[in-house]
Design an enzyme around this catalytic site. Sequence first.
Site, PDB file in Angstrom:
ATOM      1  N   ASP A 118       0.842  -1.199   0.000  1.00 17.76           N
ATOM      2  CA  ASP A 118       0.000   0.000   0.000  1.00 17.76           C
ATOM      3  C   ASP A 118       0.880   1.254   0.000  1.00 17.76           C
ATOM      4  O   ASP A 118       0.614   2.223  -0.711  1.00 17.76           O
ATOM      5  CB  ASP A 118      -0.916  -0.017   1.227  1.00 17.76           C
ATOM      6  CG  ASP A 118      -1.706  -1.313   1.313  1.00 17.76           C
ATOM      7  OD1 ASP A 118      -2.484  -1.578   0.396  1.00 17.76           O
ATOM      8  OD2 ASP A 118      -1.524  -2.070   2.286  1.00 17.76           O
ATOM      9  N   HIS A 132      -4.785  -3.280   6.419  1.00 18.91           N
ATOM     10  CA  HIS A 132      -4.582  -3.516   4.983  1.00 18.91           C
ATOM     11  C   HIS A 132      -5.944  -3.873   4.375  1.00 18.91           C
ATOM     12  O   HIS A 132      -6.278  -5.031   4.196  1.00 18.91           O
ATOM     13  CB  HIS A 132      -3.582  -4.644   4.743  1.00 18.91           C
ATOM     14  CG  HIS A 132      -3.576  -5.106   3.317  1.00 18.91           C
ATOM     15  ND1 HIS A 132      -3.115  -4.325   2.291  1.00 18.91           N
ATOM     16  CD2 HIS A 132      -4.008  -6.251   2.744  1.00 18.91           C
ATOM     17  CE1 HIS A 132      -3.257  -4.978   1.147  1.00 18.91           C
ATOM     18  NE2 HIS A 132      -3.804  -6.146   1.387  1.00 18.91           N
TER      19      HIS A 132
HETATM   20  P1  NAX Z   1      -2.755 -17.991  -4.498  1.00 19.58           P
HETATM   21  O1  NAX Z   1      -4.138 -18.495  -4.333  1.00 19.58           O
HETATM   22  O2  NAX Z   1      -2.125 -17.927  -5.844  1.00 19.58           O
HETATM   23  O3  NAX Z   1      -1.774 -18.854  -3.573  1.00 19.58           O
HETATM   24  C1  NAX Z   1      -2.061 -19.169  -2.260  1.00 19.58           C
HETATM   25  C2  NAX Z   1      -1.367 -20.494  -1.955  1.00 19.58           C
HETATM   26  O4  NAX Z   1      -1.520 -20.773  -0.569  1.00 19.58           O
HETATM   27  C3  NAX Z   1      -1.972 -21.677  -2.712  1.00 19.58           C
HETATM   28  O5  NAX Z   1      -0.947 -22.353  -3.426  1.00 19.58           O
HETATM   29  C4  NAX Z   1      -2.549 -22.544  -1.588  1.00 19.58           C
HETATM   30  O6  NAX Z   1      -2.441 -23.936  -1.874  1.00 19.58           O
HETATM   31  C5  NAX Z   1      -1.675 -22.154  -0.418  1.00 19.58           C
HETATM   32  N1  NAX Z   1      -2.239 -22.461   0.886  1.00 19.58           N
HETATM   33  C6  NAX Z   1      -3.542 -22.440   1.269  1.00 19.58           C
HETATM   34  N2  NAX Z   1      -3.655 -22.844   2.542  1.00 19.58           N
HETATM   35  C7  NAX Z   1      -2.419 -23.120   2.982  1.00 19.58           C
HETATM   36  C8  NAX Z   1      -1.890 -23.605   4.214  1.00 19.58           C
HETATM   37  N3  NAX Z   1      -2.684 -23.889   5.250  1.00 19.58           N
HETATM   38  N4  NAX Z   1      -0.555 -23.761   4.309  1.00 19.58           N
HETATM   39  C9  NAX Z   1       0.254 -23.499   3.277  1.00 19.58           C
HETATM   40  N5  NAX Z   1      -0.194 -23.068   2.072  1.00 19.58           N
HETATM   41  C10 NAX Z   1      -1.501 -22.866   1.936  1.00 19.58           C
HETATM   42  O7  NAX Z   1      -2.742 -16.572  -3.782  1.00 19.58           O
HETATM   43  P2  NAX Z   1      -1.682 -15.381  -3.961  1.00 19.58           P
HETATM   44  O8  NAX Z   1      -2.071 -14.536  -5.089  1.00 19.58           O
HETATM   45  O9  NAX Z   1      -0.306 -15.944  -3.911  1.00 19.58           O
HETATM   46  O10 NAX Z   1      -1.989 -14.534  -2.635  1.00 19.58           O
HETATM   47  C11 NAX Z   1      -1.706 -15.033  -1.351  1.00 19.58           C
HETATM   48  C12 NAX Z   1      -2.322 -14.175  -0.276  1.00 19.58           C
HETATM   49  O11 NAX Z   1      -1.782 -12.848  -0.310  1.00 19.58           O
HETATM   50  C13 NAX Z   1      -3.837 -13.979  -0.426  1.00 19.58           C
HETATM   51  O12 NAX Z   1      -4.436 -14.133   0.858  1.00 19.58           O
HETATM   52  C14 NAX Z   1      -3.967 -12.549  -0.883  1.00 19.58           C
HETATM   53  O13 NAX Z   1      -5.204 -11.984  -0.534  1.00 19.58           O
HETATM   54  C15 NAX Z   1      -2.821 -11.903  -0.152  1.00 19.58           C
HETATM   55  N6  NAX Z   1      -2.363 -10.600  -0.623  1.00 19.58           N
HETATM   56  C16 NAX Z   1      -1.942  -9.704   0.300  1.00 19.58           C
HETATM   57  C17 NAX Z   1      -1.454  -8.461  -0.043  1.00 19.58           C
HETATM   58  C18 NAX Z   1      -0.974  -7.506   0.997  1.00 19.58           C
HETATM   59  O14 NAX Z   1      -0.626  -6.371   0.629  1.00 19.58           O
HETATM   60  N7  NAX Z   1      -0.940  -7.814   2.280  1.00 19.58           N
HETATM   61  C19 NAX Z   1      -1.412  -8.027  -1.457  1.00 19.58           C
HETATM   62  C20 NAX Z   1      -1.461  -9.163  -2.426  1.00 19.58           C
HETATM   63  C21 NAX Z   1      -2.390 -10.291  -2.054  1.00 19.58           C
HETATM   64  O15 NAX Z   1      -3.706  -9.908  -2.366  1.00 19.58           O
END
Ligand code: NAX
Length: 328
Positions: free
Chosen positions: A159, A187
Amino acid sequence: TRTPVNVTVTGAAGQIGYALLFRIASGQLLGQDTPVRLKLLEIAPALKAAEGTAMELDDCAFPLLSGIDITDDPNVAFDGVNVALLVGARPRTKGMERGDLLEANGGIFKPQGQAINAHAADDVRVLVVGNPANTNALIAQSHAPDVPADRFTAMTRLDQNRAYTQLAKKLGVTVNDIRKLVIWGNHSATQYPDLFHAEVNGKNAAEAVNDQAWIENDFIPTVAKRGAAIIEARGASSAASAANAAIDHVYDWVNGTPEGQWVSAGVVSDGSYGTPEGLITSFPVVSKDGKYEIVQGLEIDDFSRAKIDASNAELAEERDAVKGLGLI
Ligand code: NAX
């Protein structure tokens, strides 16, 4: 040669993981003289994809990468961890209520907090990226009573970086001309990117802009809703920029922030600026001696006060909701 630093990445097979791992392995997370050992945590169905990413990491022959472990067991993934990047989370899907979302994430961040408590290295630092990042960080932190609370942080650096470029474009300057532009609060769409303490070439940023309507109706909503704009344009959520922000956050935490510069991070509140104690909320911080410290003594005007309070009220509600669900 130095002992490798153990870096655990959860959600390693996801899109942020794919953008993040190569940068960590190339030395951008901790510096060019620090070897790393990667520990990838995924859920069982995604282990094969994580192995594929690990094959590509091997194929880069990174001089600083001393090994890769892949597991679906948090107790293994966090064994000896020095830097934990909690990226994997349960996204909100159609028809999902907030309570369901918080509960699903509690099922992820509670056992991860417990595993960190039981197995992490003494110097562990945790950055939560997976949303809802602040509250997920709170859940993990509350299940790691033996780890100092200030080792748990949530990411608002993306952000902040978004705010830098929006302001630079408005004023026709570069991001290098800007200092102390930080995010307060959650966030989420209630976050408060603060121009009133920021500086542009040494001058107050709000005065340099001199356009309160732009600040309220353009700048703040553009920064706060940038994630949705990226999804709309790209057909997928921010990934490389999120990975970049995670690198910035940890690099500064470990190496310190430059003199005269502040950054944003969600850290456990000590009650500063009237924020409820114990919430993990974003403040202006500086990193000194390996610790993020809240910048003290800032004057907060009525406009900023209302924005900061509203975002923290949202976080307090999330905290009460996870408390009600027995997750903390
Ligand atoms: P993806 O859905 O591409 O990847 C998430 C991965 O996490 C998947 O491979 C899934 O299998 C894995 N996963 C789920 N549960 C798990 C567990 N218990 N242990 C280990 N792995 C697990 O998501 P992606 O685009 O990589 O985003 C990841 C997270 O970042 C999301 O929650 C998203 O909302 C968040 N974000 C946060 C941001 C921030 O500024 N704080 C910005 C970017 C993003 O939106």
